[in-house]
Design a protein around this motif. Structure first.
Motif, PDB file in Angstrom:
ATOM      1  N   LEU A 170     -13.837  16.756 -34.574  1.00 43.80           N
ATOM      2  CA  LEU A 170     -13.830  18.210 -34.757  1.00 43.80           C
ATOM      3  C   LEU A 170     -15.154  18.856 -34.361  1.00 43.80           C
ATOM      4  O   LEU A 170     -15.185  20.037 -34.006  1.00 43.80           O
ATOM      5  CB  LEU A 170     -13.506  18.559 -36.211  1.00 43.80           C
ATOM      6  N   SER A 171     -16.253  18.113 -34.442  1.00 40.67           N
ATOM      7  CA  SER A 171     -17.573  18.647 -34.096  1.00 40.67           C
ATOM      8  C   SER A 171     -18.406  17.582 -33.405  1.00 40.67           C
ATOM      9  O   SER A 171     -18.507  16.455 -33.883  1.00 40.67           O
ATOM     10  CB  SER A 171     -18.312  19.125 -35.353  1.00 40.67           C
ATOM     11  N   LYS A 172     -19.015  17.952 -32.284  1.00 40.42           N
ATOM     12  CA  LYS A 172     -19.846  17.004 -31.538  1.00 40.42           C
ATOM     13  C   LYS A 172     -21.287  16.982 -32.035  1.00 40.42           C
ATOM     14  O   LYS A 172     -22.114  16.261 -31.494  1.00 40.42           O
ATOM     15  CB  LYS A 172     -19.811  17.337 -30.053  1.00 40.42           C
ATOM     16  N   TYR A 173     -21.605  17.778 -33.060  1.00 43.56           N
ATOM     17  CA  TYR A 173     -22.964  17.876 -33.566  1.00 43.56           C
ATOM     18  C   TYR A 173     -23.137  17.099 -34.864  1.00 43.56           C
ATOM     19  O   TYR A 173     -22.170  16.791 -35.571  1.00 43.56           O
ATOM     20  CB  TYR A 173     -23.336  19.344 -33.805  1.00 43.56           C
ATOM     21  N   GLU A 174     -24.376  16.825 -35.210  1.00 45.82           N
ATOM     22  CA  GLU A 174     -24.680  16.233 -36.507  1.00 45.82           C
ATOM     23  C   GLU A 174     -24.398  17.248 -37.612  1.00 45.82           C
ATOM     24  O   GLU A 174     -24.639  18.452 -37.444  1.00 45.82           O
ATOM     25  CB  GLU A 174     -26.154  15.808 -36.570  1.00 45.82           C
ATOM     26  N   ILE A 175     -23.893  16.760 -38.734  1.00 46.59           N
ATOM     27  CA  ILE A 175     -23.611  17.635 -39.872  1.00 46.59           C
ATOM     28  C   ILE A 175     -24.911  18.000 -40.570  1.00 46.59           C
ATOM     29  O   ILE A 175     -25.806  17.171 -40.727  1.00 46.59           O
ATOM     30  CB  ILE A 175     -22.640  16.938 -40.833  1.00 46.59           C
ATOM     31  N   ILE A 176     -25.011  19.258 -40.995  1.00 44.01           N
ATOM     32  CA  ILE A 176     -26.222  19.753 -41.658  1.00 44.01           C
ATOM     33  C   ILE A 176     -25.972  19.898 -43.155  1.00 44.01           C
ATOM     34  O   ILE A 176     -25.022  20.557 -43.582  1.00 44.01           O
ATOM     35  CB  ILE A 176     -26.665  21.107 -41.071  1.00 44.01           C
ATOM     36  N   ASP A 177     -26.814  19.277 -43.937  1.00 39.15           N
ATOM     37  CA  ASP A 177     -26.793  19.421 -45.395  1.00 39.15           C
ATOM     38  C   ASP A 177     -27.567  20.685 -45.741  1.00 39.15           C
ATOM     39  O   ASP A 177     -28.788  20.748 -45.591  1.00 39.15           O
ATOM     40  CB  ASP A 177     -27.432  18.194 -46.042  1.00 39.15           C
ATOM     41  N   MET A 178     -26.870  21.715 -46.204  1.00 37.17           N
ATOM     42  CA  MET A 178     -27.524  23.001 -46.446  1.00 37.17           C
ATOM     43  C   MET A 178     -28.638  22.909 -47.475  1.00 37.17           C
ATOM     44  O   MET A 178     -29.676  23.551 -47.352  1.00 37.17           O
ATOM     45  CB  MET A 178     -26.496  24.055 -46.877  1.00 37.17           C
ATOM     46  N   ALA A 179     -28.449  22.087 -48.502  1.00 40.50           N
ATOM     47  CA  ALA A 179     -29.445  21.994 -49.574  1.00 40.50           C
ATOM     48  C   ALA A 179     -30.772  21.457 -49.086  1.00 40.50           C
ATOM     49  O   ALA A 179     -31.815  21.696 -49.708  1.00 40.50           O
ATOM     50  CB  ALA A 179     -28.907  21.126 -50.705  1.00 40.50           C
ATOM     51  N   SER A 180     -30.764  20.734 -47.966  1.00 41.89           N
ATOM     52  CA  SER A 180     -32.002  20.150 -47.449  1.00 41.89           C
ATOM     53  C   SER A 180     -32.725  21.066 -46.470  1.00 41.89           C
ATOM     54  O   SER A 180     -33.786  20.712 -45.955  1.00 41.89           O
ATOM     55  CB  SER A 180     -31.685  18.819 -46.751  1.00 41.89           C
ATOM     56  N   GLN A 181     -32.155  22.247 -46.216  1.00 40.23           N
ATOM     57  CA  GLN A 181     -32.702  23.139 -45.195  1.00 40.23           C
ATOM     58  C   GLN A 181     -33.534  24.255 -45.816  1.00 40.23           C
ATOM     59  O   GLN A 181     -33.011  25.115 -46.516  1.00 40.23           O
ATOM     60  CB  GLN A 181     -31.565  23.759 -44.366  1.00 40.23           C
ATOM     61  N   ASN A 182     -34.839  24.224 -45.547  1.00 43.66           N
ATOM     62  CA  ASN A 182     -35.703  25.332 -45.982  1.00 43.66           C
ATOM     63  C   ASN A 182     -35.954  26.307 -44.837  1.00 43.66           C
ATOM     64  O   ASN A 182     -36.601  27.320 -45.009  1.00 43.66           O
ATOM     65  CB  ASN A 182     -37.034  24.795 -46.521  1.00 43.66           C
ATOM     66  N   GLU A 183     -35.392  25.971 -43.657  1.00 40.14           N
ATOM     67  CA  GLU A 183     -35.542  26.854 -42.513  1.00 40.14           C
ATOM     68  C   GLU A 183     -34.470  27.945 -42.538  1.00 40.14           C
ATOM     69  O   GLU A 183     -33.507  27.873 -43.310  1.00 40.14           O
ATOM     70  CB  GLU A 183     -35.427  26.057 -41.215  1.00 40.14           C
ATOM     71  N   VAL A 184     -34.635  28.933 -41.663  1.00 36.91           N
ATOM     72  CA  VAL A 184     -33.630  29.971 -41.477  1.00 36.91           C
ATOM     73  C   VAL A 184     -32.919  29.672 -40.166  1.00 36.91           C
ATOM     74  O   VAL A 184     -33.522  29.729 -39.090  1.00 36.91           O
ATOM     75  CB  VAL A 184     -34.252  31.376 -41.454  1.00 36.91           C
ATOM     76  N   LEU A 185     -31.643  29.315 -40.268  1.00 40.43           N
ATOM     77  CA  LEU A 185     -30.848  28.933 -39.114  1.00 40.43           C
ATOM     78  C   LEU A 185     -30.039  30.133 -38.640  1.00 40.43           C
ATOM     79  O   LEU A 185     -29.411  30.812 -39.450  1.00 40.43           O
ATOM     80  CB  LEU A 185     -29.903  27.783 -39.483  1.00 40.43           C
ATOM     81  N   CYS A 186     -30.038  30.388 -37.336  1.00 44.98           N
ATOM     82  CA  CYS A 186     -29.354  31.563 -36.803  1.00 44.98           C
ATOM     83  C   CYS A 186     -28.195  31.165 -35.906  1.00 44.98           C
ATOM     84  O   CYS A 186     -28.328  30.286 -35.052  1.00 44.98           O
ATOM     85  CB  CYS A 186     -30.340  32.429 -36.019  1.00 44.98           C
ATOM     86  N   PHE A 187     -27.052  31.823 -36.106  1.00 43.25           N
ATOM     87  CA  PHE A 187     -25.820  31.515 -35.388  1.00 43.25           C
ATOM     88  C   PHE A 187     -25.196  32.806 -34.858  1.00 43.25           C
ATOM     89  O   PHE A 187     -25.338  33.872 -35.459  1.00 43.25           O
ATOM     90  CB  PHE A 187     -24.812  30.832 -36.320  1.00 43.25           C
TER      91      PHE A 187
END
Length: 393
Positions: A170-187
């Protein structure tokens, strides 16, 4: 009687490289759709969308004047919205419009859209794995043809590992654990929550491009299952107490029989289950293995006393939509273990009061406490019907 006929008695389991980014003010806010229904909360946001992972907040920059009733939402991205007790355990996601001057700046920019969902709740139970997450995730993300990023809350790495082949398809990318992200991700686009229509199924009237048969074919491709359709005479729970007597009965009818606890290796379960033309199981999580059966295979659901409504809603309806042939065997009072605990005259066998009970009481008695011992003479007719269906395919 034809030899080699096989019957299964189921007993019961990315990111883009970082880039620099500068904000360009929008004249109007992005389009936000609220697709919430009784099963799931879903918001689809198109435009510049910013996600701060470990605060579980989605920011939508806008220069428009907003009021508090239209500029803030929250959701729990797990498709069991109707069951409040389990939803309390799901991480809350906040969505807010905000002035670009106060919105946190992007630190990573993605060109692919994102889907946010939870791997909490009841996951680990095969039925809930499929009906609460995997089918809704397929329905929500398949449109992107693997160019989509999964953001996960309530992250359970063991669950991700268990269903890695499906997630990878379903997705060719690595899954991102939101709790581990202190960055601001833009989509450019986010779907927060998973679209879900009904139990273990997809409503084609709502999503005409998808169906549960599309999903089962997707599973067969995912796990490289070679057999696709039952043809000709060729052929594993609430606990079935006399399962080995039933197995011997099935052998006497002409089936090759396997009695197996399916376990947690999904790839192994998929390959094993796809080799059978008939599956017999007592109503419960083990029935979920029907998603791996051949198209046109036969599903025999042993329905414990008082569980008819659940059995129909959970498995009978969905099996038919999977292009499987369904046979139901309704357990009589004398075949239920509840007789031993409550006695034949107990009010638990009063059909008029059965469905008036509170869910917790109903579940504890009819679902959690009940095992069955099928009457072999009665069940023989069901097996003969299954044999006839296969042989006349």
């Amino acid at each position: 009687m034809a030899s080699g006929l096989k019957i299964l008695m189921s007993t019961q389991e990315i990111s883009e490289p970082p880039q620099s980014y500068s904000y360009v003010e929008s004249v109007t806010p992005p389009i936000t759709q609220n697709l919430t229904n009784s099963r799931s909360q879903v918001y689809e946001i198109n435009g510049e969308v910013r996600v701060h992972g470990n605060s579980s907040t989605i920011f939508i920059p806008t220069t428009q004047q907003l009021n508090t009733t239209t500029s803030f939402w929250n959701l729990k991205p797990y498709a069991r919205n109707f069951e409040k007790s389990i939803m309390k355990k799901i991480k809350n996601i906040n969505i807010t419009y905000q002035n670009p001057n106060t919105t946190p700046p992007c630190t990573r920019l993605f060109t692919a859209p994102a889907v946010i969902f939870s791997t909490g709740g009841y996951l680990g139970n095969p039925f809930h794995d499929f009906t609460d997450v995997l089918i809704p995730l397929y329905l929500t993300s398949r449109q992107f043809n693997t160019t989509v990023i999964f953001l996960v809350v309530d992250m359970n790495p063991w669950w991700i590992s268990k269903y890695k082949p499906i997630l990878h398809m379903l997705s060719k990318y690595e899954i991102i654990d939101m709790a581990s992200q202190n960055e601001v991700l833009c989509f450019p686009r986010i779907i927060a929550g998973l679209k879900s229509h009904k139990v273990l199924n997809i409503d084609k009237s709502i999503s005409p491009n998808y169906s549960v048969t599309h999903f089962t074919k997707f599973l067969k491709t995912t796990y490289s299952l070679e057999r696709g359709f039952v043809g000709g005479c060729k052929n594993k729970s609430r606990r079935l107490r006399n399962e080995y007597d039933v197995a011997e009965l099935a052998q006497s009818v002409g089936f090759d029989v396997s009695v197996r606890e399916m376990g947690g290796d999904v790839s192994s379960v998929a390959r094993f289950g796809n080799g059978f033309d008939v599956m017999v199981a007592v109503h419960g999580a083990g029935m979920t293995n029907m998603v791996f059966l051949l198209e046109n295979a036969i599903v025999v659901q042993i329905v414990p006393f008082g569980v008819e409504f659940n059995a129909k809603d959970c498995f009978e309806n969905s099996s038919r939509d999977m292009n499987l042939r369904y046979l139901g065997y309704k357990v009589e009072v004398r075949e239920s273990s509840l007789v031993e605990k409550y006695g034949v005259g107990s009010e638990v066998f009063d059909l008029q009061s059965l469905y008036k009970k509170e869910w917790a009481v109903y579940r504890s008695v009819y679902l959690d406490e009940q095992d069955v011992s099928v009457d072999l003479f009665r069940f023989n007719s069901t097996l003969l019907e299954a044999m006839e269906l296969v042989c006349n395919s």
